[in-house]
Design a protein around this motif. Structure first.
Motif, mmCIF file in Angstrom:
data_model
loop_
_atom_site.group_PDB
_atom_site.id
_atom_site.type_symbol
_atom_site.label_atom_id
_atom_site.label_comp_id
_atom_site.label_asym_id
_atom_site.label_seq_id
_atom_site.Cartn_x
_atom_site.Cartn_y
_atom_site.Cartn_z
ATOM 1 N N ASN A 29 0.822 -1.207 0.000
ATOM 2 C CA ASN A 29 0.000 0.000 0.000
ATOM 3 C C ASN A 29 0.856 1.258 0.000
ATOM 4 O O ASN A 29 0.595 2.209 -0.752
ATOM 5 N N ARG A 30 1.861 1.268 0.862
ATOM 6 C CA ARG A 30 2.760 2.434 0.922
ATOM 7 C C ARG A 30 3.477 2.636 -0.400
ATOM 8 O O ARG A 30 3.636 3.781 -0.865
ATOM 9 N N ASN A 31 3.920 1.555 -1.023
ATOM 10 C CA ASN A 31 4.637 1.664 -2.295
ATOM 11 C C ASN A 31 3.764 2.298 -3.371
ATOM 12 O O ASN A 31 4.220 3.161 -4.140
ATOM 13 N N VAL A 32 2.500 1.870 -3.438
ATOM 14 C CA VAL A 32 1.603 2.428 -4.444
ATOM 15 C C VAL A 32 1.285 3.885 -4.122
ATOM 16 O O VAL A 32 1.292 4.755 -5.001
ATOM 17 N N ARG A 33 1.014 4.175 -2.845
ATOM 18 C CA ARG A 33 0.685 5.547 -2.447
ATOM 19 C C ARG A 33 1.802 6.529 -2.814
ATOM 20 O O ARG A 33 1.536 7.677 -3.183
ATOM 21 N N LYS A 34 3.033 6.089 -2.683
ATOM 22 C CA LYS A 34 4.166 6.956 -3.027
ATOM 23 C C LYS A 34 4.240 7.238 -4.524
ATOM 24 O O LYS A 34 4.759 8.283 -4.943
ATOM 25 N N ALA A 35 3.722 6.304 -5.332
ATOM 26 C CA ALA A 35 3.860 6.420 -6.787
ATOM 27 C C ALA A 35 2.711 7.163 -7.451
ATOM 28 O O ALA A 35 2.872 7.681 -8.556
ATOM 29 N N ILE A 36 1.535 7.242 -6.774
ATOM 30 C CA ILE A 36 0.350 7.830 -7.389
ATOM 31 C C ILE A 36 -0.045 9.117 -6.664
ATOM 32 O O ILE A 36 0.575 9.497 -5.673
ATOM 33 N N ARG A 37 -1.094 9.767 -7.160
ATOM 34 C CA ARG A 37 -1.595 10.960 -6.477
ATOM 35 C C ARG A 37 -2.337 10.580 -5.203
ATOM 36 O O ARG A 37 -2.044 11.100 -4.123
ATOM 37 N N ILE A 38 -3.340 9.667 -5.318
ATOM 38 C CA ILE A 38 -4.121 9.292 -4.138
ATOM 39 C C ILE A 38 -4.933 8.037 -4.440
ATOM 40 O O ILE A 38 -5.393 7.851 -5.569
ATOM 41 N N PRO A 39 -5.123 7.155 -3.446
ATOM 42 C CA PRO A 39 -6.019 6.002 -3.618
ATOM 43 C C PRO A 39 -7.415 6.319 -3.076
ATOM 44 O O PRO A 39 -7.587 7.213 -2.251
ATOM 45 N N ARG A 40 -8.377 5.562 -3.541
ATOM 46 C CA ARG A 40 -9.738 5.674 -3.058
ATOM 47 C C ARG A 40 -10.335 4.268 -2.938
ATOM 48 O O ARG A 40 -9.964 3.356 -3.667
ATOM 49 N N SER A 41 -11.291 4.106 -2.018
ATOM 50 C CA SER A 41 -12.052 2.858 -1.903
ATOM 51 C C SER A 41 -13.505 3.249 -1.737
ATOM 52 O O SER A 41 -13.889 3.820 -0.718
ATOM 53 N N MET A 42 -14.335 2.943 -2.744
ATOM 54 C CA MET A 42 -15.673 3.520 -2.837
ATOM 55 C C MET A 42 -16.798 2.584 -2.410
ATOM 56 O O MET A 42 -17.923 3.019 -2.233
ATOM 57 N N GLY A 43 -16.543 1.280 -2.287
ATOM 58 C CA GLY A 43 -17.569 0.377 -1.797
ATOM 59 C C GLY A 43 -18.417 -0.298 -2.847
ATOM 60 O O GLY A 43 -19.366 -1.005 -2.516
#
Length: 289
Positions: free
Chosen positions: A197-211
């Motif tokens: 999760n940290r690796n992806v967060r560092k590479a992108i603008r922002i994650p989201r989880s919408m349900g």
């Protein structure tokens, strides 16, 4: 400056593309809209919520929507099998088991995002897919709160329409140049999930989880989400329609190991999917491994 966030669209060539769509697509679009009306009739007015497990619920709207869809398929396509979230497999009168990977099977989720729906969060949808000989052939995802429908066929473009009967337009996946500008629907699990999760967060603008996985994956089709990553917990009815929509919009869609993204024989809650623009797919796949 970061890339602009816009819905990627282009006009349909009505003479060529509109006439080439199979009749099952029109049937699924109309049926999803009717099921969406049932959901909206009971939205924020539910009388009953049942618990399938500690974290999973089902409402009367799930059952009513699914009953409507199954009855229509039985009336208009009696020779087809059905795989439904709430009631499971419905074998055709003289056909194979729906999960055999042979013949024609409608894969339906009458209400994807039930927890959102039951809590008054307006992010849920109806998903209807037709799988032929094990491969998604028609996919429709309908958002009744926004009166939007996403649709695709195996041989045609991914499309979006605002309301039933209005003109459709073709949609395309994100064309952002930089991974660092990506907004990603993401849910990772398993060993070392926190690190990945940290690796992806560092590479992108922002994650989201919408349900609602079907909605989020459909959003890859028009660029609202630049990518979709979910490791496990998906079922065939979550992805049959939405994965086809994202793929026909130009995204690369795979399993979490880079293989084939859809296999109707996979058991519920066992599937992981990564969908992203082709030039960024490999980088994201490496980050989540």
């Amino acid at each position: 400056m970061p890339d602009a966030v816009t819905t990627a669209r282009r006009p349909l060539d009505d003479a060529r593309e509109a006439t080439s769509q199979p009749p099952e697509l029109e049937f699924a679009i109309a049926l999803a809209a009717r099921a969406g009306e049932i959901l909206m009739d009971r939205y924020e007015r539910l009388e009953r919520i049942d618990y399938k497990s500690a974290r999973d619920i089902v409402t009367e709207a799930d059952h009513l929507s699914e009953d409507l869809i199954i009855d229509a398929i039985r009336s208009y396509h009696p020779g087809d099998g059905i795989l439904a979230e709430e009631s499971g497999e419905h074998r055709a009168k003289a056909g194979e088991a729906p999960t055999s990977g042979r013949g024609r099977v409608w894969v339906i989720d009458p209400l994807d995002g039930t927890v959102n729906y039951a809590n008054g969060i307006p992010f849920f949808c109806v998903s209807i897919g037709l799988v032929v000989e094990g491969r998604p052939y028609v996919g429709v995802v309908h958002d009744p709160t926004r009166a939007e429908t996403f649709a695709a066929t195996a041989g045609g473009p991914a499309m979006q329409t605002s309301t039933l009967g209005t003109e459709s337009f073709a949609i395309e996946a994100s064309d952002k140049d930089k991974l660092s500008d990506f907004v990603v629907s993401m849910a990772l699990s398993g060993r070392s999930a926190a690190t990945r999760n940290r690796n992806v967060r560092k590479a992108i603008r922002i994650p989201r989880s919408m349900g609602s996985a079907a909605m989020a994956l459909s959003y890859v089709g028009n660029g609202r989400f630049d990518a979709f990553i979910q490791q496990g917990w998906l079922s065939p009815w979550d992805i049959a329609a939405a994965g086809l929509i994202a793929e026909r919009a130009g995204a690369k869609v795979t399993s979490m190991d880079g293989g084939r993204w859809f296999d109707i024989r996979n058991p519920p809650r066992s599937i992981g999917v990564l969908a992203a623009p082709k030039r960024h797919h490999a980088a994201l796949l490496e980050l989540v491994r």
